[in-house]
Design a protein around this motif. Structure first.
Motif, PDB file in Angstrom:
ATOM      1  N   VAL A 193     -14.291   6.508  19.180  1.00 19.17           N
ATOM      2  CA  VAL A 193     -14.817   7.616  18.369  1.00 19.17           C
ATOM      3  C   VAL A 193     -14.235   8.944  18.849  1.00 19.17           C
ATOM      4  CG1 VAL A 193     -16.898   8.931  17.786  1.00 19.17           C
ATOM      5  CG2 VAL A 193     -16.940   6.426  17.698  1.00 19.17           C
ATOM      6  N   LEU A 194     -14.236   9.164  20.148  1.00 18.80           N
ATOM      7  CA  LEU A 194     -13.705  10.417  20.690  1.00 18.80           C
ATOM      8  C   LEU A 194     -12.213  10.555  20.410  1.00 18.80           C
ATOM      9  CD1 LEU A 194     -15.513  10.630  24.157  1.00 18.80           C
ATOM     10  CD2 LEU A 194     -15.814  12.176  22.205  1.00 18.80           C
ATOM     11  N   ALA A 195     -11.452   9.480  20.617  1.00 18.63           N
ATOM     12  CA  ALA A 195     -10.006   9.551  20.385  1.00 18.63           C
ATOM     13  C   ALA A 195      -9.707   9.832  18.925  1.00 18.63           C
ATOM     14  CB  ALA A 195      -9.353   8.230  20.817  1.00 18.63           C
ATOM     15  N   THR A 196     -10.466   9.229  18.027  1.00 16.26           N
ATOM     16  CA  THR A 196     -10.240   9.442  16.598  1.00 16.26           C
ATOM     17  C   THR A 196     -10.633  10.847  16.193  1.00 16.26           C
ATOM     18  OG1 THR A 196     -10.678   7.080  16.214  1.00 16.26           O
ATOM     19  CG2 THR A 196     -10.761   8.540  14.302  1.00 16.26           C
ATOM     20  N   ALA A 197     -11.741  11.345  16.702  1.00 21.07           N
ATOM     21  CA  ALA A 197     -12.168  12.713  16.381  1.00 21.07           C
ATOM     22  C   ALA A 197     -11.120  13.726  16.813  1.00 21.07           C
ATOM     23  CB  ALA A 197     -13.505  13.015  17.060  1.00 21.07           C
ATOM     24  N   ARG A 198     -10.571  13.528  17.984  1.00 20.76           N
ATOM     25  CA  ARG A 198      -9.555  14.457  18.494  1.00 20.76           C
ATOM     26  C   ARG A 198      -8.271  14.357  17.683  1.00 20.76           C
ATOM     27  NH1 ARG A 198     -11.095  12.591  24.609  1.00 20.76           N
ATOM     28  NH2 ARG A 198     -12.862  14.024  24.914  1.00 20.76           N
ATOM     29  N   LEU A 199      -7.916  13.145  17.264  1.00 27.92           N
ATOM     30  CA  LEU A 199      -6.723  12.989  16.433  1.00 27.92           C
ATOM     31  C   LEU A 199      -6.902  13.683  15.098  1.00 27.92           C
ATOM     32  CD1 LEU A 199      -3.927  11.603  16.056  1.00 27.92           C
ATOM     33  CD2 LEU A 199      -5.157   9.701  14.991  1.00 27.92           C
ATOM     34  N   MET A 200      -8.066  13.527  14.460  1.00 27.61           N
ATOM     35  CA  MET A 200      -8.309  14.198  13.178  1.00 27.61           C
ATOM     36  C   MET A 200      -8.217  15.710  13.336  1.00 27.61           C
ATOM     37  SD  MET A 200      -8.731  11.769  10.998  1.00 27.61           S
ATOM     38  CE  MET A 200      -7.547  10.854  12.013  1.00 27.61           C
ATOM     39  N   ALA A 201      -8.734  16.230  14.438  1.00 27.42           N
ATOM     40  CA  ALA A 201      -8.659  17.668  14.674  1.00 27.42           C
ATOM     41  C   ALA A 201      -7.208  18.127  14.807  1.00 27.42           C
ATOM     42  CB  ALA A 201      -9.445  18.035  15.934  1.00 27.42           C
ATOM     43  N   GLN A 202      -6.392  17.339  15.474  1.00 31.65           N
ATOM     44  CA  GLN A 202      -4.982  17.695  15.630  1.00 31.65           C
ATOM     45  C   GLN A 202      -4.256  17.655  14.288  1.00 31.65           C
ATOM     46  OE1 GLN A 202      -4.428  14.964  19.233  1.00 31.65           O
ATOM     47  NE2 GLN A 202      -3.024  16.628  19.728  1.00 31.65           N
ATOM     48  N   TRP A 203      -4.539  16.646  13.472  1.00 31.93           N
ATOM     49  CA  TRP A 203      -3.933  16.596  12.137  1.00 31.93           C
ATOM     50  C   TRP A 203      -4.285  17.848  11.346  1.00 31.93           C
ATOM     51  CZ3 TRP A 203      -5.001  11.057   9.751  1.00 31.93           C
ATOM     52  CH2 TRP A 203      -4.263  10.102  10.466  1.00 31.93           C
ATOM     53  N   GLN A 204      -5.575  18.210  11.375  1.00 30.28           N
ATOM     54  CA  GLN A 204      -6.019  19.359  10.567  1.00 30.28           C
ATOM     55  C   GLN A 204      -5.399  20.661  11.080  1.00 30.28           C
ATOM     56  OE1 GLN A 204      -7.307  16.936   8.249  1.00 30.28           O
ATOM     57  NE2 GLN A 204      -8.195  18.884   7.640  1.00 30.28           N
ATOM     58  N   ALA A 205      -5.315  20.809  12.385  1.00 30.66           N
ATOM     59  CA  ALA A 205      -4.800  22.061  12.945  1.00 30.66           C
ATOM     60  C   ALA A 205      -3.330  22.260  12.634  1.00 30.66           C
ATOM     61  CB  ALA A 205      -5.040  22.095  14.454  1.00 30.66           C
ATOM     62  N   VAL A 206      -2.543  21.176  12.633  1.00 30.85           N
ATOM     63  CA  VAL A 206      -1.106  21.311  12.400  1.00 30.85           C
ATOM     64  C   VAL A 206      -0.771  21.262  10.911  1.00 30.85           C
ATOM     65  CG1 VAL A 206      -0.331  18.888  12.445  1.00 30.85           C
ATOM     66  CG2 VAL A 206       1.091  20.679  13.492  1.00 30.85           C
ATOM     67  N   GLY A 207      -1.747  20.840  10.078  1.00 30.20           N
ATOM     68  CA  GLY A 207      -1.499  20.765   8.643  1.00 30.20           C
ATOM     69  C   GLY A 207      -0.850  19.476   8.209  1.00 30.20           C
ATOM     70  N   PHE A 208      -1.240  18.348   8.821  1.00 23.13           N
ATOM     71  CA  PHE A 208      -0.652  17.053   8.510  1.00 23.13           C
ATOM     72  C   PHE A 208      -1.606  16.224   7.671  1.00 23.13           C
ATOM     73  CE2 PHE A 208      -0.297  12.480   9.560  1.00 23.13           C
ATOM     74  CZ  PHE A 208       1.010  12.237   9.136  1.00 23.13           C
ATOM     75  N   ALA A 209      -1.099  15.643   6.596  1.00 20.48           N
ATOM     76  CA  ALA A 209      -1.872  14.731   5.756  1.00 20.48           C
ATOM     77  C   ALA A 209      -1.260  13.344   5.865  1.00 20.48           C
ATOM     78  CB  ALA A 209      -1.867  15.203   4.303  1.00 20.48           C
ATOM     79  N   HIS A 210      -2.077  12.373   6.232  1.00 23.07           N
ATOM     80  CA  HIS A 210      -1.589  11.004   6.430  1.00 23.07           C
ATOM     81  C   HIS A 210      -1.323  10.307   5.105  1.00 23.07           C
ATOM     82  CE1 HIS A 210      -1.836   6.664   7.244  1.00 23.07           C
ATOM     83  NE2 HIS A 210      -1.419   6.950   8.470  1.00 23.07           N
ATOM     84  N   GLY A 211      -2.250  10.403   4.181  1.00 22.09           N
ATOM     85  CA  GLY A 211      -2.030   9.861   2.846  1.00 22.09           C
ATOM     86  C   GLY A 211      -2.674   8.524   2.567  1.00 22.09           C
ATOM     87  N   VAL A 212      -2.785   7.645   3.585  1.00 17.79           N
ATOM     88  CA  VAL A 212      -3.390   6.325   3.363  1.00 17.79           C
ATOM     89  C   VAL A 212      -4.251   5.967   4.573  1.00 17.79           C
ATOM     90  CG1 VAL A 212      -3.034   3.962   2.560  1.00 17.79           C
ATOM     91  CG2 VAL A 212      -1.256   5.654   2.176  1.00 17.79           C
ATOM     92  N   MET A 213      -5.421   6.582   4.666  1.00 21.95           N
ATOM     93  CA  MET A 213      -6.295   6.366   5.817  1.00 21.95           C
ATOM     94  C   MET A 213      -7.196   5.149   5.609  1.00 21.95           C
ATOM     95  SD  MET A 213      -7.386  10.180   7.033  1.00 21.95           S
ATOM     96  CE  MET A 213      -8.535   9.511   8.234  1.00 21.95           C
ATOM     97  N   ASN A 214      -6.616   4.034   5.210  1.00 26.13           N
ATOM     98  CA  ASN A 214      -7.357   2.786   5.151  1.00 26.13           C
ATOM     99  C   ASN A 214      -7.688   2.330   6.568  1.00 26.13           C
ATOM    100  OD1 ASN A 214      -7.016   2.773   2.340  1.00 26.13           O
ATOM    101  ND2 ASN A 214      -5.111   1.598   2.485  1.00 26.13           N
ATOM    102  N   THR A 215      -8.729   1.503   6.714  1.00 28.32           N
ATOM    103  CA  THR A 215      -9.118   1.114   8.067  1.00 28.32           C
ATOM    104  C   THR A 215      -8.061   0.252   8.747  1.00 28.32           C
ATOM    105  OG1 THR A 215     -10.377  -0.784   7.224  1.00 28.32           O
ATOM    106  CG2 THR A 215     -11.592   1.260   7.613  1.00 28.32           C
ATOM    107  N   ASP A 216      -7.200  -0.396   7.965  1.00 29.67           N
ATOM    108  CA  ASP A 216      -6.121  -1.163   8.587  1.00 29.67           C
ATOM    109  C   ASP A 216      -4.991  -0.273   9.064  1.00 29.67           C
ATOM    110  OD1 ASP A 216      -5.949  -1.094   5.584  1.00 29.67           O
ATOM    111  OD2 ASP A 216      -3.906  -1.729   6.015  1.00 29.67           O
ATOM    112  N   ASN A 217      -5.070   1.022   8.768  1.00 31.48           N
ATOM    113  CA  ASN A 217      -4.077   1.982   9.251  1.00 31.48           C
ATOM    114  C   ASN A 217      -4.641   2.891  10.340  1.00 31.48           C
ATOM    115  OD1 ASN A 217      -2.191   1.023   7.418  1.00 31.48           O
ATOM    116  ND2 ASN A 217      -2.667   2.553   5.869  1.00 31.48           N
ATOM    117  N   MET A 218      -5.769   2.499  10.929  1.00 27.76           N
ATOM    118  CA  MET A 218      -6.422   3.302  11.959  1.00 27.76           C
ATOM    119  C   MET A 218      -6.271   2.611  13.311  1.00 27.76           C
ATOM    120  SD  MET A 218      -7.707   5.982  10.412  1.00 27.76           S
ATOM    121  CE  MET A 218      -8.923   6.619  11.577  1.00 27.76           C
TER     122      MET A 218
END
Length: 487
Positions: free
Chosen positions: A228-253
């Motif tokens: 949970v912590l690692a994922t929360a921090r990754l989402m924050a980094q994506w948002q801060a840099v302006g990155f959109a993954h596009g396919v956040m299915n659970t098999d891509n996590m």
């Protein structure tokens, strides 16, 4: 340094019971040729970069030739795709060779596009050069930005034809990660009511990647909490840099909080919180501003899959740390981008600047890089920065509050500028830059643009004046680039 013949393979995943994977054999490419080789990634596994000059290098890097000690397998998993559970997915076009042992841990090597597996469904098991270049460059770009990610060792191409929306040519990416286990790796066994498999897989991941939890009486809730912590921090980094993954299915996590499975990704150009980078995502489920909530939703699916190992209340407690973990990390990152002391009281300043970036359609990366040079003296106009905004009065109003904060912190411009340049990149992998490299590679067999971008994106925070054109706003034609799940 190792050669292809002496890479020290181990095969811990292949040592698990066969329920977790299927043994496979890569399908050879016809007349494979090397498109690009990443010496930085090679260094991680102690592979001599001179190996790339060997005539048989493309064969080894595409699975056409067998690497000694490798045990190719395709992993089984399931997943929620666009919110709907799919009971069996698995590596449909990826083949895990094993892990190369290093003094700093193991690196799994995986071939993407190496042919059919039992999980290919109606697919051909191949990847195309277009999408392979995108993944290769973006995984390395994300690493350069300091964002956890899989890595890419090489691209090998072939004249073999692959059918997507049109006929394209085949390619194989050799990608690397400490582990390719994902949320869906646990989901498949939860929905099959196989708790023993869930326990075996959890123990395997904990032993390899969270060994500090091995002897804990509550190791499974703590394992979930770590994810949970690692994922929360990754989402924050994506948002801060302006990155959109596009396919956040659970098999891509990734179970390790890595950016995994690059498809229709996109970096923001003009700031648009509702940006949808995936043409296939017509409902906007994975829009840029939805990513933090989707991260939480996906973690809930993982927690559900782990409930055979823990009480439901323990799973809920782990999930409950996500909002604060994300918010704290995001505020810290955005505060650093602003060059101010972190704290919750920065939220109005952060949301204020995002609001005017959106309403003025200002380029996200260009703005933050320009802000690094902000002059905090009372009579400074900051004209180059101000001129990014059609509504200059809106910028002036925000700048008053920003200047006041800098003065309240006794911020010194020179020191602050230096710190901000280290966290606000000048270069990102814009879609049009990737597209130019792709067109040259696919249409003219010219891979020089791929190599130049690879070198550029290794150092995204450096000025690199010789490459300044790569930091410009995208041309008008870039708005017509369309990427989808086939990308």
């Amino acid at each position: 340094m190792h050669t292809f013949e002496t890479l020290p393979f181990a095969n811990s995943f292949a040592a698990l019971p066969h329920i977790f994977y299927s043994a496979v054999t890569p399908t050879p490419l016809a007349h494979p040729h090397l498109v690009s080789f990443n010496a930085d990634a090679a260094a991680l596994i102690g592979l001599d970069p001179a190996q790339a000059q060997r005539p048989d290098a493309p064969a080894y890097l595409s699975g056409t030739a067998h690497l000694y000690g490798a045990q190719p397998v395709a992993a089984l998993y399931a997943g929620h795709q666009f919110g709907y559970f799919v009971p069996q997915l698995g590596d449909g076009r990826a083949i895990l060779l094993g892990e190369v042992q290093t003094p700093h841990g193991g690196w799994e090597l995986q071939l993407k596009g190496a042919g059919l597996t039992p999980y290919s469904r109606n697919g051909d098991g191949r990847a195309v050069l277009r999408s392979s270049i995108r993944e290769y460059l973006c995984s390395e770009a994300m690493h350069g930005l300091g964002i956890p990610t899989t890595r890419a060792l090489s691209i090998v191409g072939s004249a073999d034809e692959v059918y997507r929306e049109q006929v394209e040519t085949a390619a194989v990416v050799m990608r690397m990660a400490p582990s390719f286990v994902r949320f869906g790796s646990f989901e498949v066994f939860f929905y099959r009511s196989q708790p023993d498999a869930i326990r075996i897989l959890a123990d395997y991941v904990i032993a390899r990647h969270y060994p500090e939890l091995l002897d804990a009486s509550d190791k499974y809730p703590r394992f979930l909490r770590a994810v949970v912590l690692a994922t929360a921090r990754l989402m924050a980094q994506w948002q801060a840099v302006g990155f959109a993954h596009g396919v956040m299915n659970t098999d891509n996590m990734s179970i390790l909080g890595l950016t995994l499975d690059y498809g229709p990704f996109g970096f923001l150009d003009a700031y648009d919180p509702g940006y949808i980078c995936n043409h296939s995502d017509q409902g906007g489920r994975y829009a840029f501003d939805q990513q933090p909530d989707i991260g939480s939703w996906n973690l809930t699916r993982l927690a559900q899959a782990l409930t055979p190992l823990m009480e439901v209340d323990a799973a809920k407690e782990a999930l409950n740390i996500y909002p604060a973990a994300f918010a704290t990390r995001y505020i810290d990152l955005m505060s650093a981008k602003l060059g101010i002391v972190p704290g919750k009281d920065n939220v109005p300043l952060i949301t204020g600047v995002l609001d005017i970036l959106h309403s003025n359609h200002v380029d996200y990366t260009i703005f933050w890089r320009a802000l690094c040079g902000f002059d905090s003296s009372p009579d400074a106009t900051n004209a180059p920065l101000r001129d990014l905004f059609p509504d200059r009065a809106a910028f002036d109003a925000w700048a008053i509050g920003y200047r006041a904060r800098l003065q309240a912190e006794n911020s010194q411009d020179t020191a602050r500028h230096d710190a901000m340049y280290r966290v606000n990149p000048k270069y990102i992998l814009r879609n049009h830059l990737a597209e130019i490299a792709i067109r040259r590679a696919c249409d003219h067999h010219d891979f020089s643009a791929v190599e130049r971008l690879l070198d550029l994106l290794r150092r995204p925070f450096d000025e690199q004046p010789e490459n300044a054109a790569y930091a410009s706003a995208p041309p008008d034609w870039a708005s017509h680039i369309s990427v989808s799940c086939s990308s």
